[in-house]
Write a protein that holds these residues in place. Structure first.
Motif, PDB file in Angstrom:
ATOM      1  N   LEU A   1      36.651 -39.657   3.684  1.00  0.00           N
ATOM      2  CA  LEU A   1      35.513 -40.152   4.619  1.00  0.00           C
ATOM      3  C   LEU A   1      34.823 -40.926   4.195  1.00  0.00           C
ATOM      4  CD1 LEU A   1      35.948 -37.222   6.130  1.00  0.00           C
ATOM      5  CD2 LEU A   1      33.289 -37.089   6.711  1.00  0.00           C
ATOM      6  N   SER A   2      34.107 -41.009   2.836  1.00  0.00           N
ATOM      7  CA  SER A   2      33.570 -41.675   2.442  1.00  0.00           C
ATOM      8  C   SER A   2      33.949 -43.006   1.772  1.00  0.00           C
ATOM      9  CB  SER A   2      32.294 -41.279   1.387  1.00  0.00           C
ATOM     10  OG  SER A   2      33.780 -41.023   0.337  1.00  0.00           O
ATOM     11  N   GLY A   3      35.172 -43.416   1.376  1.00  0.00           N
ATOM     12  CA  GLY A   3      36.150 -44.417   1.586  1.00  0.00           C
ATOM     13  C   GLY A   3      36.697 -44.618   0.696  1.00  0.00           C
ATOM     14  N   GLU A   4      36.368 -43.636  -0.947  1.00  0.00           N
ATOM     15  CA  GLU A   4      36.578 -43.675  -2.369  1.00  0.00           C
ATOM     16  C   GLU A   4      37.530 -43.081  -2.216  1.00  0.00           C
ATOM     17  OE1 GLU A   4      32.893 -42.164  -5.002  1.00  0.00           O
ATOM     18  OE2 GLU A   4      32.087 -41.096  -2.545  1.00  0.00           O
ATOM     19  N   ASP A   5      37.817 -43.467  -3.969  1.00  0.00           N
ATOM     20  CA  ASP A   5      39.466 -43.457  -4.053  1.00  0.00           C
ATOM     21  C   ASP A   5      39.587 -41.664  -4.873  1.00  0.00           C
ATOM     22  OD1 ASP A   5      41.678 -43.992  -4.535  1.00  0.00           O
ATOM     23  OD2 ASP A   5      41.124 -45.121  -6.330  1.00  0.00           O
ATOM     24  N   GLY A   6      40.560 -41.236  -4.306  1.00  0.00           N
ATOM     25  CA  GLY A   6      40.498 -39.605  -4.296  1.00  0.00           C
ATOM     26  C   GLY A   6      41.822 -39.598  -4.590  1.00  0.00           C
ATOM     27  N   LEU A   7      42.526 -38.142  -4.483  1.00  0.00           N
ATOM     28  CA  LEU A   7      44.061 -37.903  -3.811  1.00  0.00           C
ATOM     29  C   LEU A   7      44.075 -37.628  -2.293  1.00  0.00           C
ATOM     30  CD1 LEU A   7      44.530 -35.976  -7.437  1.00  0.00           C
ATOM     31  CD2 LEU A   7      45.345 -38.290  -6.282  1.00  0.00           C
TER      32      LEU A   7
ATOM     33  N   ASP B   1      44.932 -32.489  -7.935  1.00  0.00           N
ATOM     34  CA  ASP B   1      45.403 -31.303  -6.169  1.00  0.00           C
ATOM     35  C   ASP B   1      45.718 -32.619  -5.326  1.00  0.00           C
ATOM     36  OD1 ASP B   1      44.892 -30.053  -3.967  1.00  0.00           O
ATOM     37  OD2 ASP B   1      42.809 -32.106  -3.177  1.00  0.00           O
ATOM     38  N   VAL B   2      47.268 -32.548  -6.455  1.00  0.00           N
ATOM     39  CA  VAL B   2      48.081 -33.430  -5.531  1.00  0.00           C
ATOM     40  C   VAL B   2      48.057 -32.357  -3.841  1.00  0.00           C
ATOM     41  CG1 VAL B   2      49.495 -34.372  -8.239  1.00  0.00           C
ATOM     42  CG2 VAL B   2      50.230 -32.215  -6.304  1.00  0.00           C
ATOM     43  N   ASP B   3      47.957 -31.608  -3.704  1.00  0.00           N
ATOM     44  CA  ASP B   3      47.832 -31.702  -2.379  1.00  0.00           C
ATOM     45  C   ASP B   3      46.832 -32.186  -1.388  1.00  0.00           C
ATOM     46  OD1 ASP B   3      50.185 -29.962  -1.525  1.00  0.00           O
ATOM     47  OD2 ASP B   3      49.752 -28.309  -2.120  1.00  0.00           O
ATOM     48  N   GLY B   4      45.909 -33.046  -1.576  1.00  0.00           N
ATOM     49  CA  GLY B   4      44.756 -33.042  -1.287  1.00  0.00           C
ATOM     50  C   GLY B   4      43.623 -32.942  -0.399  1.00  0.00           C
ATOM     51  N   VAL B   5      43.805 -31.268  -0.834  1.00  0.00           N
ATOM     52  CA  VAL B   5      43.112 -30.478   0.283  1.00  0.00           C
ATOM     53  C   VAL B   5      41.965 -30.010  -0.748  1.00  0.00           C
ATOM     54  CG1 VAL B   5      44.726 -29.739   1.115  1.00  0.00           C
ATOM     55  CG2 VAL B   5      43.991 -28.454  -0.756  1.00  0.00           C
ATOM     56  N   HIS B   6      41.435 -29.752  -1.759  1.00  0.00           N
ATOM     57  CA  HIS B   6      40.609 -29.967  -1.950  1.00  0.00           C
ATOM     58  C   HIS B   6      38.651 -30.766  -1.696  1.00  0.00           C
ATOM     59  CE1 HIS B   6      37.004 -29.448  -5.032  1.00  0.00           C
ATOM     60  NE2 HIS B   6      37.849 -28.731  -6.256  1.00  0.00           N
ATOM     61  N   PRO B   7      37.835 -29.522  -1.137  1.00  0.00           N
ATOM     62  CA  PRO B   7      36.688 -30.224  -0.721  1.00  0.00           C
ATOM     63  C   PRO B   7      36.017 -31.583  -0.821  1.00  0.00           C
ATOM     64  CG  PRO B   7      36.583 -27.695  -0.839  1.00  0.00           C
ATOM     65  CD  PRO B   7      38.032 -28.453  -1.417  1.00  0.00           C
ATOM     66  N   ILE B   8      36.450 -32.174  -2.640  1.00  0.00           N
ATOM     67  CA  ILE B   8      36.037 -32.997  -2.830  1.00  0.00           C
ATOM     68  C   ILE B   8      36.750 -34.379  -2.465  1.00  0.00           C
ATOM     69  CG2 ILE B   8      35.591 -34.284  -5.418  1.00  0.00           C
ATOM     70  CD1 ILE B   8      34.029 -32.014  -6.722  1.00  0.00           C
ATOM     71  N   ASN B   9      37.803 -34.109  -2.706  1.00  0.00           N
ATOM     72  CA  ASN B   9      38.941 -34.797  -1.973  1.00  0.00           C
ATOM     73  C   ASN B   9      38.572 -35.299   0.177  1.00  0.00           C
ATOM     74  OD1 ASN B   9      40.227 -35.605  -4.759  1.00  0.00           O
ATOM     75  ND2 ASN B   9      41.562 -33.853  -4.011  1.00  0.00           N
ATOM     76  N   ARG B  10      38.383 -34.359   0.353  1.00  0.00           N
ATOM     77  CA  ARG B  10      38.250 -34.403   1.517  1.00  0.00           C
ATOM     78  C   ARG B  10      36.997 -35.079   1.866  1.00  0.00           C
ATOM     79  NH1 ARG B  10      39.918 -28.727   4.577  1.00  0.00           N
ATOM     80  NH2 ARG B  10      41.711 -28.782   4.267  1.00  0.00           N
ATOM     81  N   GLY B  11      36.093 -35.394   1.087  1.00  0.00           N
ATOM     82  CA  GLY B  11      35.084 -36.474   1.450  1.00  0.00           C
ATOM     83  C   GLY B  11      35.505 -37.391   0.983  1.00  0.00           C
ATOM     84  N   TYR B  12      36.407 -37.668  -0.163  1.00  0.00           N
ATOM     85  CA  TYR B  12      35.945 -38.614  -0.900  1.00  0.00           C
ATOM     86  C   TYR B  12      36.968 -39.873   0.698  1.00  0.00           C
ATOM     87  CZ  TYR B  12      35.327 -38.129  -5.497  1.00  0.00           C
ATOM     88  OH  TYR B  12      35.061 -37.843  -6.941  1.00  0.00           O
TER      89      TYR B  12
END
Length: 283
Positions: A130-136, A117-128
Motif C-alpha cells: 500500500l505504501s509503495g515501500e520495498d518488501g516481499l 516471508d517469500v509468500d508476501g502475506v505478512h501484515p508488514i509486507n501487505r502494508g508495504y
C-alpha cells in the motif's frame, strides 16, 4: 484469434535470470536457501513442496523441507519458524497450506520474519504494498504483471479491470499495477452487471475462482485478458475465463494451465533473492 500470453516461455527466461543471480551470490560467499514447512500430509501440499524442491535444484538454490505430523501443536510450529527466522543460512521461509485443524493460519503466517516471508502475506509486507515501500510481495499478482510486461504489453495509461478482491491476488494486484500507472477498476461478487465493467477493460484480469465466469460478451474486441484463476471441473482444470470463446475477441490471452501459474514458483525464488538484499546481503 488471440495470441497467447505464454507463461511457460516467460518462466524459462525468469529461471535463467535467477540462476545467474544465484551464481553471483555464490561468488560473494552466499548460498541462497529456501526452507519450507509442511505440517500434515495433504497430498497437494506434498506435491507442491516437492515441485519447489525440483525447481531449486535446477537453478542452484539450496532447499530444505521440514515435515511435521498433522498432530503437531501450534506452539511447536511457531518454535520451528522462530528457529528458521534466526538461521542466517535461510533466506526464505514458506508455509505450505492448508494447515491442520487447531493451527491458526494467521498466527503462523505472521510469525515468519517479514524479510523472509517469500509468500508476501505478512501484515508488514501487505502494508508495504500500500505504501509503495520495498518488501516481499505475493507471487501470483507479480506473475500477472510480469507476464504482461515480458510479452511487450504497455500497462501505463491502460484501463485495467480486476475481477476478484481476494487477499492473495486481487487486492495486492490493485496497488502493484498502480505502480505501473494504470487506471484500475476492481469488481467482485457484489458488483451488479459485471459485464458493464469488464467490457471497458483494455486489460482484464480474472482472479475470482469461478470456472469460466468471464464470457465472450463480457470482453471488448482487442482486449488483453489475463486469467489468474484455477478451477477443478469434471472436464479438467480451467481458469475463470471461457478461454475457447474469449480468444475469438481478445488480442492477447493467457491460458490455464500454461499462463500465470507457470511463473509463480520462479517468482517465489526471486523473492528469496530479494530477501537476501532486505536481510543485509553478504556479510
Amino acid at each position: 484469434m488471440a495470441q497467447l500470453l505464454d507463461g511457460k516461455a516467460v518462466s524459462k527466461i525468469l529461471k535463467e535470470e535467477i540462476r545467474e543471480e544465484i551464481a553471483q551470490w555464490k561468488e560473494k560467499g552466499v548460498q541462497p536457501k529456501l526452507a519450507v514447512i509442511l505440517v500434515g500430509d495433504d497430498p497437494a501440499s506434498v506435491v507442491y513442496a516437492r515441485s519447489k524442491q525440483k525447481v531449486c535444484e535446477g537453478i542452484g538454490m539450496a532447499f530444505e523441507l521440514f515435515t511435521m505430523p498433522g498432530s503437531t501443536l501450534e506452539a511447536d510450529v511457531l518454535s520451528k519458524i522462530e528457529e528458521l527466522n534466526n538461521d542466517q543460512a535461510v533466506h526464505g521461509i514458506m508455509i505450505e497450506l492448508p494447515l491442520p485443524k487447531g493451527i491458526q493460519k494467521e498466527t503462523i503466517m505472521a510469525a515468519v520474519r517479514p524479510d523472509k516471508d517469500v509468500d508476501g502475506v505478512h501484515p508488514i509486507n501487505r502494508g508495504y504494498i500500500l505504501s509503495g515501500e520495498d518488501g516481499l510481495f505475493p507471487a501470483t499478482p507479480q506473475s500477472c504483471i510480469e507476464l504482461l510486461l515480458r510479452s511487450g504489453v504497455q500497462i501505463a495509461g491502460k484501463h485495467v479491470v480486476i475481477v476478484g478482491r481476494g487477499e492473495t491476488v486481487g487486492k495486492p494486484l490493485v496497488f502493484l499495477i498502480l505502480k505501473h500507472n494504470a487506471t484500475v477498476t476492481i469488481c467482485h461478487s457484489k458488483t451488479p452487471d459485471l459485464g458493464a465493467f469488464t467490457r471497458q477493460a483494455d486489460i482484464l484480469v480474472a482472479a475470482v475462482g469461478r470456472a469460466k465466469l468471464i464470457k465472450k460478451d463480457m470482453v471488448k474486441a482487442g482486449a488483453i485478458v489475463v486469467d489468474a484463476g484455477i478451477n477443478e471441473t469434471p472436464d479438467g482444470i480451467c481458469g475463470d475465463v471461457d478461454f475457447e470463446a474469449v480468444q475469438d475477441v481478445a488480442d492477447l490471452i493467457s491460458p490455464v494451465p500454461g499462463g500465470v501459474g507457470s511463473l509463480t514458483t520462479a517468482l517465489i525464488m526471486r523473492n528469496v533473492l530479494k530477501g537476501i538484499v532486505l536481510q543485509g546481503g553478504a556479510k
